[in-house]
Scaffold this active site. Structure first.
Site, PDB file in Angstrom:
ATOM      1  CB  THR A   1      -3.033  -0.457   5.449  1.00 27.28           C
ATOM      2  OG1 THR A   1      -3.655   0.811   5.311  1.00 27.28           O
ATOM      3  CG2 THR A   1      -4.050  -1.475   5.933  1.00 27.28           C
TER       4      THR A   1
ATOM      5  CB  ILE B   1       0.573  -2.157  -0.690  1.00 25.99           C
ATOM      6  CG1 ILE B   1       0.717  -2.430   0.829  1.00 25.99           C
ATOM      7  CG2 ILE B   1       1.495  -1.030  -1.142  1.00 25.99           C
ATOM      8  CD1 ILE B   1       0.271  -1.297   1.752  1.00 25.99           C
TER       9      ILE B   1
ATOM     10  NE  ARG C   1     -36.159   0.697 -20.609  1.00 25.91           N
ATOM     11  CZ  ARG C   1     -36.425  -0.516 -21.048  1.00 25.91           C
ATOM     12  NH1 ARG C   1     -35.951  -0.921 -22.217  1.00 25.91           N
ATOM     13  NH2 ARG C   1     -37.144  -1.333 -20.323  1.00 25.91           N
TER      14      ARG C   1
ATOM     15  CD  GLU D   1      -5.561   7.771  -0.744  1.00 25.78           C
ATOM     16  OE1 GLU D   1      -5.710   8.986  -0.588  1.00 25.78           O
ATOM     17  OE2 GLU D   1      -4.836   7.275  -1.630  1.00 25.78           O
ATOM     18  N   GLY D   2      -8.833   6.224   4.361  1.00 22.62           N
ATOM     19  CA  GLY D   2      -9.625   6.654   5.521  1.00 22.62           C
ATOM     20  C   GLY D   2     -11.098   6.386   5.291  1.00 22.62           C
TER      21      GLY D   2
END
Ligand code: COS
Length: 388
Positions: free
Chosen positions: A129, A160, A272, A367-368
């Site tokens: 990139t 990076i 809860r 990663e896309g």
């Protein structure tokens, strides 16, 4: 199966069990420190190293475990029940970074780097990139110009992973300015090379503990034998191939983190009390648990099927992109439901879902992106229709 070997389920199960124990006893309890200090404590990193996780995708002949992809996705899904920053060191090193060497390195490059990676002594970063080349990776501008028995690299890389701690950088750079994707080559640049500049770590929304920074090359001279596989013009294809492998891995990461969100959701819902009983008794809460379980099961089945296809040597570009797309979108829906079940408590730092929610957001991007995954899936489907 190439660089990996078949692992029987009897071999895989003890490894998954060992990972589960370390995740539950050590990694999950240390998550707050990870987020607070933005670094993985050294003793925790040692535990990860001792488990052999730095070696999972490195071939046995180079000191690795050489896990089949089917074994890898089971181990990684278990490992990623803990905060995903733990995975970043080992996943990027064995995945996009190290797989460039496994897939396309010369024998000399494999011998030089792979044993050190497998031993957990060498962290790798993957530099694709750039500021103006993210989804459109083939438009990258970093230049590598041959100068005698060297190449000189100039350009900038963005976001990076691992770069502040990496010992090796797999760098996509343009050796031919006029040849599009075919003009891109891959270089192995060692940390400390003059002209390789690592910028200060970026302050991220989540995944704290996984250091990320910008990297630049300023007349960075590398020897000619730093060219991956000693071949120009193969960098883009290598990057795309390692990304296919990585997208199945990312699917497994998302399955692991989804499993954790479901565990947190169920544990809170049973604890809860409202209207005089645990909220787990209410059907609208159960619906959120049921949808999450069903979708997580679908994502896991898909990732395991794609892993088997890869192991069998079948083409799986579409299936790998489908895994990344479906599992990361599924994770995001499950993360949102887990937070919803926690109500206001999910929005403050008292419970882990606040931190894990920030961690989860990245998976639809890196990663896309989901949109690039859709593009790849549709392209492959249309291409297949033409040849039918
Ligand atoms: N495996 C092998 N070869 C591949 C491939 C793959 N998965 N994908 C593409 N190629 C080949 C193509 O076959 C083509 O070669 P030919 O011209 O000989 O056919 C060449 O590489 C160029 O491919 P293409 O024309 O598809 O390139 P595009 O610029 O159109 O690629 C996408 C577009 C979106 C698919 C690509 O840029 C991409 O994946 N982008 C996202 C990058 C990314 O994930 N970044 C994240 C950061 S890295 S952690």
């Amino acid at each position: 199966m190439g660089n990996r070997r078949h692992w029987t389920q009897d071999e895989i199960d003890p490894l998954v069990d060992a990972v589960r124990r370390v995740v539950d006893e050590k990694l999950i309890p240390a998550e707050d420190i990870l987020d607070r200090d933005d670094t993985i404590p050294a003793d925790v990193l040692d535990l990860i190293r001792d488990l052999g996780l730095f070696a999972y995708a490195i071939p046995e002949e180079h000191g690795g475990l050489g896990l089949s992809k089917f074994a890898e996705v089971q181990v990684i899904a278990e490992f990623c029940r803990a905060a995903p920053a733990y995975r970043s060191y080992v996943g990027t090193t064995n995945g996009v970074g190290g797989q460039c060497v496994v897939l396309a390195g010369s024998d000399e490059q494999k011998q030089r780097y792979l044993p050190a990676i497998a031993a957990g002594e060498l962290i790798v970063s993957f530099c694709l990139t750039e500021p103006d080349a993210g989804s459109d990776a083939a438009s990258l501008k970093t230049r590598a110009v041959r100068d005698g028995d060297h190449y000189v690299l100039n350009g900038s890389k963005r976001f990076i992973s691992n770069s502040p701690v990496a010992g090796l950088f797999t760098v996509m750079a343009r050796t031919d300015p006029d040849n599009g994707a075919d003009g891109i080559s891959c270089f192995l640049v060692e940390a400390g090379t003059p002209g390789l500049v690592i910028h200060p770590p970026l302050k991220k929304m989540g995944q704290r503990g996984a250091p990320t920074a910008d990297v630049s090359f300023d007349d960075c001279r590398v020897p000619a034998n730093a060219l991956l596989g000693n071949k120009e013009g193969h960098g883009f294809r290598t990057a795309m191939q390692v990304l296919d492998d990585a997208r199945i891995h990312m699917g497994a990461v998302c399955v692991g983190l989804s499993t954790r969100f479901i565990e947190e959701m169920i544990s809170y819902a049973k604890d809860r009390q409202q209207f005089g009983r645990p909220i787990a008794d209410f059907q609208l809460i159960q619906a959120m648990i049921a949808d999450s379980e069903a979708e997580c099961f679908a994502a896991r089945a898909m990732v395991e099927k794609a892993a088997r296809m890869l192991d069998a040597g079948n083409p799986c570009i579409k299936e790998a992109a489908s895994c990344k797309y479906f599992a990361s979108e599924t994770l995001w829906r499950i993360a949102d439901r887990a937070l919803q079940v926690h109500g206001g408590y999910g929005y403050v730092k008292e419970y882990p879902v606040e931190r894990l929610f920030r961690d989860a957001r990245l998976f639809r991007i890196f990663e896309g992106t989901s949109q690039v995954m859709q593009l790849v899936i549709a392209r492959e489907a249309l291409k297949a229709a033409e040849t039918r």
